[in-house]
Design a protein around this motif. Structure first.
Motif, mmCIF file in Angstrom:
data_model
loop_
_atom_site.group_PDB
_atom_site.id
_atom_site.type_symbol
_atom_site.label_atom_id
_atom_site.label_comp_id
_atom_site.label_asym_id
_atom_site.label_seq_id
_atom_site.Cartn_x
_atom_site.Cartn_y
_atom_site.Cartn_z
ATOM 1 N N CYS A 272 19.146 24.250 19.165
ATOM 2 C CA CYS A 272 20.240 24.302 20.121
ATOM 3 C C CYS A 272 21.234 23.194 19.770
ATOM 4 O O CYS A 272 20.895 22.230 19.086
ATOM 5 N N ASP A 273 22.468 23.332 20.221
ATOM 6 C CA ASP A 273 23.492 22.336 19.886
ATOM 7 C C ASP A 273 23.166 20.971 20.485
ATOM 8 O O ASP A 273 23.536 19.935 19.920
ATOM 9 N N LYS A 274 22.464 20.951 21.616
ATOM 10 C CA LYS A 274 22.069 19.671 22.214
ATOM 11 C C LYS A 274 21.179 18.895 21.260
ATOM 12 O O LYS A 274 21.343 17.682 21.084
ATOM 13 N N GLY A 275 20.230 19.587 20.640
ATOM 14 C CA GLY A 275 19.356 18.916 19.685
ATOM 15 C C GLY A 275 20.026 18.642 18.362
ATOM 16 O O GLY A 275 19.851 17.579 17.761
ATOM 17 N N ARG A 276 20.845 19.583 17.885
ATOM 18 C CA ARG A 276 21.470 19.436 16.566
ATOM 19 C C ARG A 276 22.462 18.278 16.534
ATOM 20 O O ARG A 276 22.542 17.540 15.549
ATOM 21 N N TYR A 277 23.226 18.134 17.601
ATOM 22 C CA TYR A 277 24.263 17.098 17.606
ATOM 23 C C TYR A 277 23.865 15.882 18.442
ATOM 24 O O TYR A 277 24.694 15.015 18.714
ATOM 25 N N GLY A 278 22.575 15.810 18.810
ATOM 26 C CA GLY A 278 22.120 14.676 19.603
ATOM 27 C C GLY A 278 22.189 13.359 18.855
ATOM 28 O O GLY A 278 22.186 12.285 19.472
ATOM 29 N N PHE A 279 22.258 13.408 17.510
ATOM 30 C CA PHE A 279 22.318 12.169 16.742
ATOM 31 C C PHE A 279 23.583 11.369 17.038
ATOM 32 O O PHE A 279 23.642 10.158 16.764
ATOM 33 N N GLU A 280 24.605 12.029 17.598
ATOM 34 C CA GLU A 280 25.840 11.309 17.884
ATOM 35 C C GLU A 280 25.629 10.216 18.936
ATOM 36 O O GLU A 280 26.380 9.235 18.974
ATOM 37 N N THR A 281 24.629 10.374 19.792
ATOM 38 C CA THR A 281 24.362 9.326 20.771
ATOM 39 C C THR A 281 23.873 8.046 20.095
ATOM 40 O O THR A 281 24.098 6.942 20.599
ATOM 41 N N VAL A 282 23.192 8.189 18.957
ATOM 42 C CA VAL A 282 22.694 7.013 18.240
ATOM 43 C C VAL A 282 23.854 6.185 17.709
ATOM 44 O O VAL A 282 23.824 4.948 17.732
ATOM 45 N N ASN A 283 24.899 6.878 17.229
ATOM 46 C CA ASN A 283 26.045 6.181 16.648
ATOM 47 C C ASN A 283 27.125 5.858 17.669
ATOM 48 O O ASN A 283 28.146 5.268 17.312
ATOM 49 N N SER A 284 26.935 6.249 18.926
ATOM 50 C CA SER A 284 27.988 6.092 19.923
ATOM 51 C C SER A 284 28.266 4.621 20.222
ATOM 52 O O SER A 284 27.352 3.788 20.320
ATOM 53 N N GLU A 285 29.544 4.309 20.402
ATOM 54 C CA GLU A 285 29.931 2.951 20.777
ATOM 55 C C GLU A 285 29.533 2.631 22.208
ATOM 56 O O GLU A 285 29.447 1.456 22.589
ATOM 57 N N ASP A 286 29.284 3.658 23.012
ATOM 58 C CA ASP A 286 28.891 3.450 24.410
ATOM 59 C C ASP A 286 27.388 3.260 24.578
ATOM 60 O O ASP A 286 26.913 3.080 25.696
ATOM 61 N N ARG A 287 26.648 3.323 23.481
ATOM 62 C CA ARG A 287 25.201 3.184 23.567
ATOM 63 C C ARG A 287 24.830 1.760 23.980
ATOM 64 O O ARG A 287 25.411 0.792 23.494
ATOM 65 N N LEU A 288 23.847 1.650 24.868
ATOM 66 C CA LEU A 288 23.380 0.352 25.329
ATOM 67 C C LEU A 288 22.596 -0.324 24.219
ATOM 68 O O LEU A 288 21.547 0.159 23.802
ATOM 69 N N GLY A 289 23.116 -1.442 23.749
ATOM 70 C CA GLY A 289 22.483 -2.128 22.628
ATOM 71 C C GLY A 289 21.888 -3.478 22.973
ATOM 72 O O GLY A 289 21.257 -4.109 22.125
#
Length: 479
Positions: A272-289
């Protein structure tokens, strides 16, 4: 990545001859699959082992003799028969392959250096292996505006399209979203969406992966890397509970793409597109680091030691007021096993409280759910079986399972009983649909298993009767 042929059990063997060598095949098995299992690859563009064959590209023409003399026939449309003789390397076959590729390349742009498919393109590989090696055409090629963003994640380059029908068949047959199709006629035939309507499918990314050329490309991956730049590892998608097999591809210490892997027991290479493009959350600038502490009405970055000290003070304050018995943790039923284990260990092992709970949210007692026999996706989707769907809409939350269930019902004759809070994406394929209000799931199950439909307000007796009829007609175990 080449598609793996469907696994097959040979219980009705037939003997065919492939390039002078005898091969055992399954009666009714497609010739293109039997030859590939025997080690003879037949080039193809339109054929995909997880979709019904259409014989459109004609790239898989081979010389076949069934007893009435040899003739060129498409191997993706021909079933194996006893005594069949096949020649995949004759002069006629090579001439046909040259001709097909020459026609496909008449208007295909030579923009491989800037095409995202370059380096992993079946058209490139097939042209090098089976093509004529040179072109006789000097005329100007056809041009279209490029690319067209047919959705937020998929771009269409019509000049590159070879009309293989893969994307259109996937959208229509596999997921039931016929949002992309052929338009116009003759030399102007093209693949496109309805004017002004986006390719708004939950599974659109699969068309990018199965496209044999660079006609469909993914926006998040566009111009990011080449196949030889990528580091690849096999993994499991963590987007939902299905556990789809994927390859995780990265370059320069950055995730760039997920691709589906053909796992027969799970996702058949679909994502599904949710799983396929979920990697974008890893690279997101909004990710809590890093930890954040509230300072007034906003959050400020803090050190781990400060954040842990603040959390400890909050727990201590709570324990000071009521002790361990005054501390409770309520978890959600949709948490992962790892997350559930972590908060239970915190509550019981660190705080010393036994006040933990996690509601299933559907009104069914936990012992009833946990007491059900376990079944794999393959068990549930076996041909001719009966499936009871009790839960959320799989199209929304369990994409690959939705595809498997749809295929089991439409292609393999399985029966589906839907017991959900509202109609799901599988409702049009279900033999019976029962919808209930929040908290009434247990009553609906009771009515289905022998209770009275009056126990559930608003439940139509006809719906219960239809579901019971499906259960009564089931010839095997119900999953």
């Amino acid at each position: 990545m080449p598609e793996a042929p469907k696994p097959i059990t040979i219980d009705s063997p037939v003997t065919i001859t492939v390039n002078g060598t005898e091969v055992t095949a399954q009666k009714g098995e497609l010739l293109i699959d039997a030859c590939e299992r025997a080690g003879t690859y037949i080039p193809r563009f339109c054929y995909h082992p997880r979709m019904n064959p259409v014989g459109m590209c004609r790239m898989c023409l081979v010389e076949v003799d069934t007893g009435r003399g040899p003739a060129l026939q498409p191997s993706c449309m021909l079933e194996c028969g006893d005594g069949m003789s096949v020649d995949t390397q004759s002069e006629k076959v090579q001439k046909a392959q040259d001709g097909v590729l020459e026609f496909l390349l008449i208007n295909h742009p030579l923009d491989c250096p800037v095409c995202d498919k370059g380096g992993e393109c079946p058209l490139q590989d097939t042209t090098m292996s089976f093509g004529p090696g040179e072109s006789r055409w000097v005329e100007e090629k056809r041009h279209y505006r490029k690319p067209i963003p047919i959705s937020e994640t998929v771009n269409l380059d019509r000049e590159r399209c070879i009309l293989c029908d893969r994307c259109t068949r996937f959208a229509d047959e596999v997921v039931g979203d016929p949002l992309i199709h052929f338009m116009d006629r003759g030399a102007n035939t093209q693949v496109n969406t309805f004017p002004g309507e986006p390719f708004s499918s939950y599974f659109s990314g699969n068309t990018v992966q199965i496209c044999p050329v660079g006609a469909l490309t993914a926006t998040p991956y566009r111009f990011k890397a080449r196949p030889w730049d990528l580091e690849e590892v096999d993994s499991t998608c963590a987007g939902c509970a299905v556990g789809c097999r994927i390859t995780v591809q990265s370059s320069r210490n950055q995730l760039l793409r997920y691709n589906g892997v053909d796992s027969d027991a799970v996702n058949w290479s679909w994502l599904c597109d949710k799983g396929r493009y979920g990697f974008e959350t890893v690279n997101s600038e909004d990710r809590l680091g890093q930890p954040l502490l509230r300072q007034g009405d906003h959050l400020e970055p803090a050190r781990w030691s400060d954040a842990l000290a603040a959390a400890s003070r909050l727990i201590a304050d709570g324990l000071g007021r009521g002790g361990a018995d005054g501390f409770a943790v309520l978890g959600g039923s949709r948490l992962t096993n790892e997350a559930a284990y972590a908060w239970v260990k915190l509550a019981k092992g660190v705080v010393g409280s036994d006040n933990v709970d996690a509601q299933l949210g559907d009104g069914l007692p936990a012992e009833a759910v946990l007491g059900l026999p376990r079944a794999t996706i393959n068990d549930a989707c076996r041909p001719g079986g009966t499936i009871i769907l009790l839960g959320p809409d799989p199209k929304e939350s369990l994409g690959a399972l939705y595809i498997r269930l749809k295929h089991a019902v439409v292609e393999d004759g399985a029966k589906l009983i839907e017991i959900t809070p509202q109609r799901t994406g599988l409702a049009r394929y279900a033999a019976a649909s029962l919808t209930y209000r929040p908290g009434e799931a247990a009553a609906v199950i009771g009515a289905l298993l022998g209770g009275t439909s009056e126990a559930v307000a608003g439940l139509e007796p006809a719906a219960i009767a239809a579901a019971k009829a499906v259960l009564d007609a089931a010839s095997g175990p119900v999953t």
